[in-house]
Scaffold this active site. Structure first.
Site, PDB file in Angstrom:
ATOM      1  N   CYS A 142       0.845  -1.203   0.000  1.00 19.48           N
ATOM      2  CA  CYS A 142       0.000   0.000   0.000  1.00 19.48           C
ATOM      3  C   CYS A 142       0.881   1.253   0.000  1.00 19.48           C
ATOM      4  O   CYS A 142       1.764   1.403   0.857  1.00 19.48           O
ATOM      5  CB  CYS A 142      -0.897  -0.006   1.234  1.00 19.48           C
ATOM      6  SG  CYS A 142      -1.893   1.478   1.352  1.00 19.48           S
ATOM      7  N   CYS A 169       0.832   6.006   7.084  1.00 18.89           N
ATOM      8  CA  CYS A 169      -0.472   5.501   7.535  1.00 18.89           C
ATOM      9  C   CYS A 169      -0.283   4.218   8.341  1.00 18.89           C
ATOM     10  O   CYS A 169       0.417   3.299   7.922  1.00 18.89           O
ATOM     11  CB  CYS A 169      -1.367   5.230   6.321  1.00 18.89           C
ATOM     12  SG  CYS A 169      -2.986   4.562   6.784  1.00 18.89           S
ATOM     13  N   CYS A 218      -3.303  -0.366   8.578  1.00 19.46           N
ATOM     14  CA  CYS A 218      -3.195  -1.835   8.499  1.00 19.46           C
ATOM     15  C   CYS A 218      -1.821  -2.222   9.039  1.00 19.46           C
ATOM     16  O   CYS A 218      -0.813  -1.972   8.392  1.00 19.46           O
ATOM     17  CB  CYS A 218      -3.289  -2.317   7.057  1.00 19.46           C
ATOM     18  SG  CYS A 218      -4.792  -1.841   6.233  1.00 19.46           S
ATOM     19  N   GLU A 261     -30.212  -8.883  22.884  1.00 26.10           N
ATOM     20  CA  GLU A 261     -29.373  -7.780  22.394  1.00 26.10           C
ATOM     21  C   GLU A 261     -29.750  -6.521  23.168  1.00 26.10           C
ATOM     22  O   GLU A 261     -30.928  -6.245  23.357  1.00 26.10           O
ATOM     23  CB  GLU A 261     -29.606  -7.607  20.886  1.00 26.10           C
ATOM     24  CG  GLU A 261     -29.111  -6.321  20.275  1.00 26.10           C
ATOM     25  CD  GLU A 261     -27.595  -6.135  20.368  1.00 26.10           C
ATOM     26  OE1 GLU A 261     -26.839  -7.062  20.021  1.00 26.10           O
ATOM     27  OE2 GLU A 261     -27.170  -5.042  20.801  1.00 26.10           O
ATOM     28  N   CYS A 263     -13.607 -11.952  18.971  1.00 30.52           N
ATOM     29  CA  CYS A 263     -12.774 -11.099  18.117  1.00 30.52           C
ATOM     30  C   CYS A 263     -11.500 -10.681  18.838  1.00 30.52           C
ATOM     31  O   CYS A 263     -10.788  -9.800  18.356  1.00 30.52           O
ATOM     32  CB  CYS A 263     -13.565  -9.887  17.636  1.00 30.52           C
ATOM     33  SG  CYS A 263     -14.159  -8.853  18.969  1.00 30.52           S
TER      34      CYS A 263
HETATM   35  C1  LIG Z   1     -19.769  -8.410  18.049  1.00 28.49           C
HETATM   36  S1  LIG Z   1     -21.400  -7.803  17.965  1.00 28.49           S
HETATM   37  C2  LIG Z   1     -22.222  -9.197  17.278  1.00 28.49           C
HETATM   38  C3  LIG Z   1     -23.561  -8.952  16.701  1.00 28.49           C
HETATM   39  C4  LIG Z   1     -24.140 -10.079  15.820  1.00 28.49           C
HETATM   40  N1  LIG Z   1     -23.982 -11.378  16.442  1.00 28.49           N
HETATM   41  C5  LIG Z   1     -23.522 -10.062  14.441  1.00 28.49           C
HETATM   42  O1  LIG Z   1     -22.702 -10.919  14.138  1.00 28.49           O
HETATM   43  O2  LIG Z   1     -23.860  -9.158  13.649  1.00 28.49           O
HETATM   44  C6  LIG Z   1     -21.853  -7.797  19.652  1.00 28.49           C
HETATM   45  C7  LIG Z   1     -23.263  -7.295  19.913  1.00 28.49           C
HETATM   46  O3  LIG Z   1     -23.513  -7.452  21.319  1.00 28.49           O
HETATM   47  C8  LIG Z   1     -24.226  -6.323  21.799  1.00 28.49           C
HETATM   48  N2  LIG Z   1     -23.917  -6.290  23.237  1.00 28.49           N
HETATM   49  C9  LIG Z   1     -22.768  -5.891  23.846  1.00 28.49           C
HETATM   50  N3  LIG Z   1     -22.824  -6.111  25.169  1.00 28.49           N
HETATM   51  C10 LIG Z   1     -24.037  -6.681  25.412  1.00 28.49           C
HETATM   52  C11 LIG Z   1     -24.684  -7.172  26.591  1.00 28.49           C
HETATM   53  N4  LIG Z   1     -24.079  -7.088  27.779  1.00 28.49           N
HETATM   54  N5  LIG Z   1     -25.902  -7.712  26.488  1.00 28.49           N
HETATM   55  C12 LIG Z   1     -26.523  -7.804  25.262  1.00 28.49           C
HETATM   56  N6  LIG Z   1     -25.955  -7.349  24.114  1.00 28.49           N
HETATM   57  C13 LIG Z   1     -24.735  -6.806  24.184  1.00 28.49           C
HETATM   58  C14 LIG Z   1     -23.740  -5.166  20.972  1.00 28.49           C
HETATM   59  O4  LIG Z   1     -24.697  -4.131  20.928  1.00 28.49           O
HETATM   60  C15 LIG Z   1     -23.531  -5.841  19.600  1.00 28.49           C
HETATM   61  O5  LIG Z   1     -24.685  -5.747  18.812  1.00 28.49           O
END
Ligand SMILES: C[S@@+](CC[C@H](N)C(=O)[O-])C[C@H]1O[C@@H](n2cnc3c(N)ncnc32)[C@H](O)[C@@H]1O
Length: 409
Positions: free
Chosen positions: A73, A80, A83, A289, A355
């Protein structure tokens, strides 16, 4: 305290969480070396010294790994830091990430025999459909390496072309940050501008919204298509950063859950806009959620299902029995409350989506300690050219533990 050092000449051993490599100094201390690859001898400038540990950044590669490439890149040359693995051959990155996860599982969970699959490779360029950028002088840019300075860019090789055009040609006067999000398969585009979008110039098809307007209740969204389904994704909802990667993630979760049929009782913890509930295709998923925006999207995306969508934190959820659980928490991981929710469901099979290697290892260690045996980890390399990783761990409830869960439910 050993004698202080300006630079070190070391052999990098293995890569660890964050993308740095471990090395050992003659004085017995451990060095965390940024910019090295395993097996390389490097000269590195010391950036921080502690009694037991030194951090350093590569200045000269004395003996290069065959996995080292010249950063492709043009923006890296200009400073930058967007990455951070531009110097590693993309073909080598999945295996480097396997070693990072192996190291975390061994050190943090005392688990050394969990099989780890690097997963199938995804394109390394033009992939990101959501990009957060800093703004300086009205132009979008990224943080410089090892500094808070912002480098405005004339190209971005990992951004999807529909994102790249907005990043490069857009002008965001008065803004400090923008998030560009597109539906790669629908062509819909949106920018979210902080603190407001009063003086923004972007191509006419791009929806523009300021974070001030979102704060006052305005809604804005795009759509994305994947795995044969259409998803509404609002400005404030989480969504995976590439549709091909989201599909690979769904496939990995399906394998981890032993291919659940339409009648399986699925609990989708941290369910976001409903990616797994929709794509796994079970008839009546339960989705938990806490984000109001994501829950509103999930209600639209799951309108055709007999879904139960609960807007609440996982801590407040009263577990219901499940055949399979998918849990996809934020970077900090499940923690005690998430582990309790999984255990409370008594599900025989669980897919944990992580992640961050450290939280993956902590969560798998805790689940293993209450009877969820880790069958294996599958990586999905959503973010080539960076140290970031995504991993799906398959866990199975052992029979003895199932008795204990039954006793307490
Ligand atoms: C990594 S994202 C995954 C979302 C979904 N599984 C996807 O793959 O699109 C984590 C999600 O958990 C929610 N979240 C974070 N902490 C939470 C909690 N304590 N209870 C419920 N939801 C939560 C966030 O708002 C987010 O939408």
């Amino acid at each position: 305290m050993p004698e202080s050092l300006e630079s070190i000449d070391v052999v990098a051993e293995r890569m660890v969480a964050g993308g740095s490599c471990i090395a050992h100094l003659d004085d017995g201390r451990v060095a965390l070396v940024e910019g090295a690859l395993p097996g390389e001898r490097v000269e590195a400038r010391v950036t921080e010294e502690r009694p037991k540990m030194v951090t350093a950044a590569v200045e000269v590669v004395l003996d290069a790994s065959s996995d080292r490439i010249a950063p492709p890149c043009a923006e890296v040359e200009r400073g930058c830091g967007g990455c951070d693995l531009q110097y590693a051959d993309p073909a080598a990155q999945p295996n480097l990430k396997v070693e990072v996860v192996r190291d975390a599982l061994r050190r943090l969970a005392r688990l050394s025999d969990v099989p780890i699959d690097p997963g199938r490779a995804l394109p390394a360029d033009g992939y990101r459909t959501t990009v957060r950028a800093a703004v300086r002088g009205g132009r979008a840019g990224f943080r410089a390496r090892r500094s808070n300075d912002v480098v405005t860019v004339d190209s971005c090789m990992v951004a999807h072309p529909l994102v790249e055009e907005v990043l490069i040609d857009g002008r965001f006067d008065g803004a400090t940050e923008v998030v560009v999000r597109v539906g790669a398969r629908t062509g819909e585009r949106m920018v979210v501008v902080s603190p407001n979008a009063e003086s923004v110039s972007v191509p006419p098809d791009v929806r523009v919204v300021g974070t001030d307007e979102l704060g006052r209740g305005r809604r804005a969204w795009i759509h994305e298509e994947l795995a044969g389904h259409r998803f509404r994704v609002s400005a404030q909802s989480f969504f995976q950063a590439r549709p091909d990667g989201a599909e690979a993630l769904v496939d990995a979760v399906r394998r981890a859950l032993g291919d659940p049929g339409a009648d399986a009782a699925l609990v989708d913890l941290y369910g976001g806009v409903g990616l797994f509930s929709v794509a796994l295709g079970t008839r009546a998923p339960v989705l938990v959620e806490r984000s109001a925006s994501a829950v509103a999207d999930a209600r639209v995306n799951l309108a055709e299902r007999d879904a139960m969508i609960l807007k609440m934190g996982v801590r407040r959820w009263r577990p219901v029995p499940a055949d399979v659980v998918v849990a996809d928490p934020a970077r900090s991981g499940l923690g005690v409350e998430g582990v309790a929710a999984v255990v409370g469901s008594g599900a025989p099979r669980v897919a944990l989506v992580s992640c961050d290697p450290a939280s993956l290892a902590r969560d798998v260690g805790q689940l293993a300690s209450v009877g969820y045996h880790p069958l294996g980890v599958e990586l999905v390399d959503l973010f080539p050219r960076t140290h970031h990783l995504e991993a799906v761990t398959a866990l199975e409830l052992t029979e003895d533990a199932a008795d204990v869960v039954e006793l307490h439910s």
